[in-house]
Write a protein that holds these residues in place. Structure first.
Motif, mmCIF file in Angstrom:
data_model
loop_
_atom_site.group_PDB
_atom_site.id
_atom_site.type_symbol
_atom_site.label_atom_id
_atom_site.label_comp_id
_atom_site.label_asym_id
_atom_site.label_seq_id
_atom_site.Cartn_x
_atom_site.Cartn_y
_atom_site.Cartn_z
ATOM 1 N N ASP A 84 -0.748 7.089 37.732
ATOM 2 C CA ASP A 84 0.565 6.136 37.327
ATOM 3 C C ASP A 84 0.073 5.115 36.224
ATOM 4 N N ALA A 85 -1.062 4.498 36.405
ATOM 5 C CA ALA A 85 -1.356 3.534 35.256
ATOM 6 C C ALA A 85 -1.201 4.115 34.059
ATOM 7 N N ASP A 86 -1.522 5.411 33.852
ATOM 8 C CA ASP A 86 -1.625 5.934 32.624
ATOM 9 C C ASP A 86 -0.262 5.951 31.831
ATOM 10 N N LEU A 87 0.660 6.020 32.904
ATOM 11 C CA LEU A 87 1.988 6.241 32.317
ATOM 12 C C LEU A 87 2.613 4.816 32.162
ATOM 13 N N GLN A 88 2.140 3.952 32.897
ATOM 14 C CA GLN A 88 2.538 2.388 32.735
ATOM 15 C C GLN A 88 2.106 2.016 31.272
ATOM 16 N N GLN A 89 0.684 2.340 31.214
ATOM 17 C CA GLN A 89 -0.038 2.048 29.994
ATOM 18 C C GLN A 89 0.663 2.337 28.485
ATOM 19 N N ALA A 90 1.233 3.814 28.735
ATOM 20 C CA ALA A 90 1.725 4.450 27.283
ATOM 21 C C ALA A 90 3.056 3.815 27.271
ATOM 22 N N TRP A 91 3.711 3.353 28.531
ATOM 23 C CA TRP A 91 5.140 2.831 28.165
ATOM 24 C C TRP A 91 5.169 1.604 27.770
ATOM 25 N N LYS A 92 3.922 0.623 27.906
ATOM 26 C CA LYS A 92 3.894 -0.653 27.319
ATOM 27 C C LYS A 92 3.656 -0.469 25.686
ATOM 28 N N GLU A 93 2.953 0.611 25.427
ATOM 29 C CA GLU A 93 2.845 0.782 23.945
ATOM 30 C C GLU A 93 4.209 1.269 23.399
ATOM 31 N N MET A 94 5.196 1.984 24.189
ATOM 32 C CA MET A 94 6.546 2.083 23.492
ATOM 33 C C MET A 94 7.145 1.115 23.339
ATOM 34 N N GLU A 95 7.179 0.031 24.280
ATOM 35 C CA GLU A 95 7.913 -1.194 24.302
ATOM 36 C C GLU A 95 7.393 -1.910 23.096
ATOM 37 N N GLN A 96 6.293 -2.061 22.715
ATOM 38 C CA GLN A 96 5.765 -2.558 21.418
ATOM 39 C C GLN A 96 6.347 -1.965 20.269
ATOM 40 N N ILE A 97 6.554 -0.618 20.540
ATOM 41 C CA ILE A 97 7.198 0.113 19.291
ATOM 42 C C ILE A 97 8.769 -0.245 18.959
ATOM 43 N N LYS A 98 9.410 -0.428 20.092
ATOM 44 C CA LYS A 98 10.643 -1.027 19.984
ATOM 45 C C LYS A 98 10.640 -2.082 19.458
ATOM 46 N N LYS A 99 9.808 -3.215 19.856
ATOM 47 C CA LYS A 99 9.765 -4.561 19.436
ATOM 48 C C LYS A 99 9.523 -4.688 17.837
ATOM 49 N N SER A 100 8.610 -3.719 17.542
ATOM 50 C CA SER A 100 8.133 -3.819 16.126
ATOM 51 C C SER A 100 9.286 -3.118 14.983
ATOM 52 N N GLY A 101 10.563 -2.798 15.845
ATOM 53 C CA GLY A 101 11.704 -2.126 14.888
ATOM 54 C C GLY A 101 11.650 -0.550 14.645
ATOM 55 N N LYS A 102 10.266 -0.051 14.687
ATOM 56 C CA LYS A 102 10.145 1.199 14.187
ATOM 57 C C LYS A 102 10.676 2.312 14.914
ATOM 58 N N ALA A 103 11.249 1.791 16.042
ATOM 59 C CA ALA A 103 12.225 2.588 17.120
ATOM 60 C C ALA A 103 13.235 1.664 17.658
ATOM 61 N N ARG A 104 14.483 1.855 17.563
ATOM 62 C CA ARG A 104 15.688 1.455 17.970
ATOM 63 C C ARG A 104 15.642 1.443 19.369
ATOM 64 N N SER A 105 15.521 2.582 20.003
ATOM 65 C CA SER A 105 15.476 3.074 21.341
ATOM 66 C C SER A 105 14.265 3.789 21.884
ATOM 67 N N ILE A 106 13.950 3.753 23.053
ATOM 68 C CA ILE A 106 12.900 4.436 23.545
ATOM 69 C C ILE A 106 13.150 5.163 24.756
ATOM 70 N N GLY A 107 12.493 6.324 25.193
ATOM 71 C CA GLY A 107 12.710 7.079 26.428
ATOM 72 C C GLY A 107 11.530 7.987 26.657
ATOM 73 N N VAL A 108 11.943 9.029 27.442
ATOM 74 C CA VAL A 108 11.043 10.057 27.962
ATOM 75 C C VAL A 108 11.136 11.085 27.810
ATOM 76 N N SER A 109 10.731 12.088 27.989
ATOM 77 C CA SER A 109 10.935 13.621 28.267
ATOM 78 C C SER A 109 10.223 14.616 29.096
ATOM 79 N N ASN A 110 10.858 15.352 29.870
ATOM 80 C CA ASN A 110 9.991 16.117 30.894
ATOM 81 C C ASN A 110 9.525 15.302 31.990
#
Length: 293
Positions: A121-147
């Motif tokens: 679970d920690a691996d999933l959570q760490q990856a999601w923290k990185e995704m949240e940073q991507i949204k904060k940077s403006g490089k992605a306007r929305s973030i989500g998951v697949s599969n």
């Protein structure tokens, strides 16, 4: 062509019908430019398929970028989805590389392509923290998951500040996902996108929906196909339909779904008959034969 949209939990909207550059075009690391993909994607954009679904795994970012540039449609009219997989341990680098290849400044939606990289679970959570940073940077306007399955989402939500807005997964009448998974996501503000949604029409002629879909198609217009009926079924149940083709004439066939309004009885018939049959097309190595999750 006007495609209806769905509102995401972050207030952004996503078109309910998308042109995908997925498995049909999968390049498996080929370095050569696929001009046919460029021209087909360009045609899709010019026909009004402004939602483009892409992924790092497909290796088609460069072609999509050229198609976007040549199509002549303003960037603000497009909705571009991309996904990280190969470089999941360097999400920031994956985003930068994808944007560079597509000649874009941002993605409208960026997804983690699969949860199967995670050993905990920690691996999933760490990856999601990185995704949240991507949204904060403006490089992605929305973030989500697949599969993702429910346990993957629940683990992610435990530490998420910005919850996933969508989960893209294989979804069609023969794989409606067991245990109320789809309603659970929708009730918790996570929208659902479907790939392989045309499976009952194009990959499984022996299934119980073959004749009913043909009958419904005839009832809704001379040129309406079973594929269009399935796309309408998804869109009318607030599922984003991602579909693809190598033939530009199929784009017109898919567009006809936008003019189809299924009756509540037809929607229910597709759902009920579909649930009597089971077929999974993707990521089968992670599931038992009869697992409908």
């Amino acid at each position: 062509m006007s495609i209806p949209s769905l509102t995401l939990r972050d207030g952004k909207t996503i078109p309910l019908l998308a042109f995908g550059t997925g498995t049909t075009w999968f390049k498996a690391g080929s370095a050569s430019l696929d001009n046919h993909l460029v021209q087909t994607t360009k045609a899709a954009i010019q026909k009004g398929f402004y939602h483009l679904d892409c992924a790092e795994m497909y290796g088609t970012d460069e072609e999509v970028g050229i198609a976007i540039k040549e199509a002549g449609v303003p960037r603000e009219k497009l909705f571009v989805t991309n996904k990280v997989s190969n470089n999941i341990h360097d999400i920031r680098g994956a985003v930068e590389q994808g944007l560079k290849k597509m000649q874009l400044d941002y993605f409208d939606l960026y997804l983690i392509h699969s949860p199967h990289f995670a050993k905990s679970d920690a691996d999933l959570q760490q990856a999601w923290k990185e995704m949240e940073q991507i949204k904060k940077s403006g490089k992605a306007r929305s973030i989500g998951v697949s599969n993702y399955l429910r346990p993957h989402i629940e683990a992610t939500l435990k530490t998420a500040v910005e919850p996933p807005v969508i989960n893209q997964l294989e979804y069609h009448p023969y794989l409606q996902r067991a245990n109320g998974f789809v309603p659970w996501m929708q009730q918790n503000g996570i929208q659902v996108a479907s790939y392989k949604g045309l499976t009952p029409a194009v990959r499984c002629p022996q299934g119980p929906l073959h004749e009913p879909l043909v009958k419904m198609a005839k009832a809704h217009g001379r040129d309406v196909s079973a594929a269009a009926i399935l796309l309408a079924w998804m869109m009318q149940t607030n599922i984003v339909a991602v579909t693809t083709t190598t033939k530009t004439e199929r784009l017109d066939e898919y567009a006809l779904a936008l003019g189809v309004t299924l009756t509540p009885e037809e929607v229910q018939e597709i759902s009920d008959l579909g649930a009597t049959y089971h077929l999974r097309m993707s990521w089968v190595q992670f599931y038992e034969k009869n697992d409908r999750s």
